[in-house]
Design an enzyme around this catalytic site. Sequence first.
Site, PDB file in Angstrom:
ATOM      1  N   SER A 102       0.832  -1.205   0.000  1.00  0.00           N
ATOM      2  CA  SER A 102       0.000   0.000   0.000  1.00  0.00           C
ATOM      3  C   SER A 102       0.873   1.264   0.000  1.00  0.00           C
ATOM      4  O   SER A 102       1.599   1.493  -0.961  1.00  0.00           O
ATOM      5  CB  SER A 102      -0.963  -0.082   1.189  1.00  0.00           C
ATOM      6  OG  SER A 102      -1.914   0.941   1.144  1.00  0.00           O
ATOM      7  N   ASP A 161     -10.351  -3.712  -5.453  1.00  0.00           N
ATOM      8  CA  ASP A 161      -9.656  -2.780  -4.554  1.00  0.00           C
ATOM      9  C   ASP A 161     -10.344  -1.408  -4.613  1.00  0.00           C
ATOM     10  O   ASP A 161     -10.356  -0.761  -5.662  1.00  0.00           O
ATOM     11  CB  ASP A 161      -8.177  -2.676  -5.005  1.00  0.00           C
ATOM     12  CG  ASP A 161      -7.322  -1.895  -4.028  1.00  0.00           C
ATOM     13  OD1 ASP A 161      -7.875  -1.025  -3.317  1.00  0.00           O
ATOM     14  OD2 ASP A 161      -6.107  -2.147  -3.982  1.00  0.00           O
ATOM     15  N   HIS A 171      -8.135  -4.248  -0.993  1.00  0.00           N
ATOM     16  CA  HIS A 171      -6.849  -3.585  -0.763  1.00  0.00           C
ATOM     17  C   HIS A 171      -5.985  -4.345   0.250  1.00  0.00           C
ATOM     18  O   HIS A 171      -4.852  -3.978   0.503  1.00  0.00           O
ATOM     19  CB  HIS A 171      -7.106  -2.152  -0.273  1.00  0.00           C
ATOM     20  CG  HIS A 171      -5.912  -1.265  -0.404  1.00  0.00           C
ATOM     21  ND1 HIS A 171      -5.383  -0.873  -1.627  1.00  0.00           N
ATOM     22  CD2 HIS A 171      -5.110  -0.694   0.538  1.00  0.00           C
ATOM     23  CE1 HIS A 171      -4.318  -0.107  -1.420  1.00  0.00           C
ATOM     24  NE2 HIS A 171      -4.130   0.016  -0.125  1.00  0.00           N
TER      25      HIS A 171
HETATM   26  C1  MLT Z   1      -1.538   5.981  -0.087  1.00  0.00           C
HETATM   27  O1  MLT Z   1      -1.908   7.001   0.456  1.00  0.00           O
HETATM   28  O2  MLT Z   1      -0.356   5.685  -0.235  1.00  0.00           O
HETATM   29  C2  MLT Z   1      -2.590   5.080  -0.587  1.00  0.00           C
HETATM   30  O3  MLT Z   1      -3.836   5.706  -0.529  1.00  0.00           O
HETATM   31  C3  MLT Z   1      -2.629   3.793   0.136  1.00  0.00           C
HETATM   32  C4  MLT Z   1      -2.861   3.984   1.594  1.00  0.00           C
HETATM   33  O4  MLT Z   1      -1.907   4.219   2.299  1.00  0.00           O
HETATM   34  O5  MLT Z   1      -3.993   3.886   2.053  1.00  0.00           O
END
Ligand code: MLT
Length: 199
Positions: A100, A150, A181
């Site tokens: 992520s 996702d 996700h």
């Molecule tokens: C981010 O901000 O890098 C993406 O939205 C993934 C997350 O951290 O939720």
Amino acid sequence: MKHIFQKGMSKRTLLLLHGTGGTEEDLLPLANLLDNKANILSVRGNVLENGMPRFFKRLAEGVFDEEDLIFRTKELNDFISYAEKEYEISRADMTAVGYSNGANIAGSLLFHFEQPFKAAILHQPMVPKRGIRLPKLTGLPVFIGAGTNDPICSPSESEELAKLLQSANANVTLHWADHGHQLTHSEVEAAAQWYKKII
Ligand code: MLT
């Protein structure tokens, strides 16, 4: 940067990059599954969002603060250079493993620096930045783990990321799974199979 380094029994290193709200402890179990002989360099993001560690600031979910992203990408790249000297490891033997937000900063390293590491495993990454020319990533193996459901990263964004990396001549494997996700065991297994082939 706050981090954990664990010396392994090979010259290979896994660079672990957690998701939002995580710490440098989070992905340690993955390292064992991927390569139990590798050194581990697991880093904590320097940004706090309501007390949750991240690798760069965002303006809203999925909307990145591009100025901070660039600053933090350089910060992490400099930290890798520091770690190379401090721990006698090499980015030429390093595989980044990010989930992520950690996958997004690893993606940003690929977008901004030539050959920042040997290979990358990106779990649920997004396109870190648009409208820039990518450096040469000739032959660099990248595993992208994407979920068909996702809510944060649409399938078309995963495909866009794969295409952008391919256009810089990275060797991309896009792995789809019927999930959202979250980081799933089956995706980690698929990444481990892929890693064994490329290493
Ligand atoms: C981010 O901000 O890098 C993406 O939205 C993934 C997350 O951290 O939720």
